[in-house]
Design a protein around this motif. Structure first.
Motif, short mmCIF file in Angstrom:
data_model
loop_
_atom_site.label_atom_id
_atom_site.label_comp_id
_atom_site.label_asym_id
_atom_site.label_seq_id
_atom_site.Cartn_x
_atom_site.Cartn_y
_atom_site.Cartn_z
N ASP A 48 0.87 -1.18 0.00
CA ASP A 48 0.00 0.00 0.00
C ASP A 48 0.91 1.23 0.00
O ASP A 48 1.54 1.55 1.02
CB ASP A 48 -0.88 -0.02 1.25
CG ASP A 48 -1.83 1.16 1.34
OD1 ASP A 48 -1.52 2.23 0.78
OD2 ASP A 48 -2.86 1.03 2.03
N LYS A 56 1.79 11.35 -4.08
CA LYS A 56 0.41 11.00 -4.43
C LYS A 56 0.17 11.08 -5.93
O LYS A 56 -0.40 10.16 -6.53
CB LYS A 56 -0.57 11.93 -3.70
CG LYS A 56 -0.71 11.62 -2.21
CD LYS A 56 -1.81 12.47 -1.58
CE LYS A 56 -1.95 12.14 -0.10
NZ LYS A 56 -3.02 12.95 0.55
N ASN A 58 2.02 8.32 -7.74
CA ASN A 58 1.32 7.05 -7.57
C ASN A 58 0.10 6.96 -8.48
O ASN A 58 -0.26 5.88 -8.96
CB ASN A 58 0.90 6.88 -6.11
CG ASN A 58 0.38 5.50 -5.79
OD1 ASN A 58 0.87 4.50 -6.30
ND2 ASN A 58 -0.63 5.44 -4.93
N GLU A 105 0.37 4.44 -0.05
CA GLU A 105 0.01 5.47 0.93
C GLU A 105 0.55 5.11 2.31
O GLU A 105 1.14 5.95 3.00
CB GLU A 105 -1.52 5.61 1.00
CG GLU A 105 -2.15 6.23 -0.22
CD GLU A 105 -2.39 7.72 -0.06
OE1 GLU A 105 -2.21 8.23 1.06
OE2 GLU A 105 -2.74 8.37 -1.05
N SER A 139 3.54 7.04 4.37
CA SER A 139 3.19 7.65 5.66
C SER A 139 4.19 7.25 6.74
O SER A 139 4.43 8.02 7.68
CB SER A 139 1.78 7.24 6.08
OG SER A 139 1.73 5.87 6.47
#
Length: 288
Positions: free
Chosen positions: A199, A222, A225, A201, A205
């Protein structure tokens, strides 16, 4: 408040000139396409001049943000160039990303006319210009720099004199060298994460809180991606900048193997139709 001219109303110059006017400076603008200068005046006031020379007459400071070395020579030392219209003691501030060679050349030309020249390339992109938070890297003499620094503050959050003429441009080269490697590393990292079934994101993070953190990671992961690149600092502009870096490296003996490699990767992006894509589009060549 100062009397200033701003030459070049592109994606950077247009908002930079706006910030100068908003801070109360008396602003005259010039743009190669005169209609754009008239549009700026209609929106913000001030006045437009038909030539750089006429824009420069009576000004304390003349700013410029144009395309390349040749464009800069044209608006400064050409027949209708700004240096011909400036009065002794005035300062020319160049925000173009250009070569250190042209900065030193124009510094010397200005000095013979009793003028000062400060090379002052910027970092922060269009968003930085719009929001008035650019970083400005300067080269030149201390006295004229001290005169222009408070005025530059209209659109900058950081501004520093880094050495004699050309030092600003050399520092901008360091900036672009560092960005090139960072963006390629981020592109490869995101590509790897996707291929590994992670993942993205969640991955970002976590790692953005550690040693891998960068402005590029925070602001570009972002859209990288998602494969969106229709904004920001264009690949064509980055290739121009990296060409300047590589040429300077040939002169000073610096070894820039990663920069040269990333420059070639950007040439592949251009061939994919990405000339105006954001520089974060390096990931596109990994996923084609």
């Amino acid at each position: 408040m100062a009397k200033v001219a701003f030459l070049g109303l592109g994606v950077m110059g247009y908002p930079m000139a706006r910030h100068l006017k908003a801070k109360g400076h008396e602003v005259t603008v010039y743009n190669r396409t005169a209609a754009k200068a008239q549009k700026w005046v209609a929106e913000h006031g001030g006045r437009a001049a038909p030539t750089p020379k006429e824009a420069a007459v009576g000004q304390d400071i003349v700013f410029a943000c144009v395309g390349n070395d040749d464009d800069l020579r044209q608006v400064t030392a050409g027949p209708d160039g700004a240096l011909s219209g400036m009065a002794p003691g005035a300062v020319f501030v160049d925000h173009t990303t250009a070569s250190a060679e042209v900065a030193r050349e124009l510094y010397a030309t200005a000095k013979t006319r009793g003028l000062a020249f400060v090379d002052a390339p910027v970092s922060g992109g269009q968003a930085g210009a719009e929001n008035g938070v650019l970083t400005v890297m300067c080269g030149g003499d201390a006295e004229p720099y001290a005169k222009v620094e408070p005025v530059i503050g209209a659109y900058a959050r950081a501004c520093r004199l880094l050495g004699p003429s050309g030092a600003g441009q050399l520092t901008k080269m360091v900036n672009q060298i560092c960005i090139a490697g960072l963006v390629q590393g981020l592109a490869e990292g995101i590509h790897f994460a996707k291929q590994a079934g992670l993942d993205v994101e969640a991955v970002i993070s976590v790692i953005s809180k550690g040693a891998a953190q960068s402005w590029q990671m925070e602001n570009r992961y972002k859209t990288m991606n998602e494969g969106r690149f229709d904004f920001g600092f264009a690949v064509d502009w980055m290739r121009k900048d990296l060409g300047i870096c590589l040429a300077e490296a040939r002169n000073n003996g610096a070894h820039l193997p990663v920069t040269a490699l990333v420059d070639q990767f950007y040439s592949e992006v251009q061939k994919m139709g990405g000339r105006r894509w954001d520089t974060s589009s390096l990931i596109a060549r990994l996923e084609k």
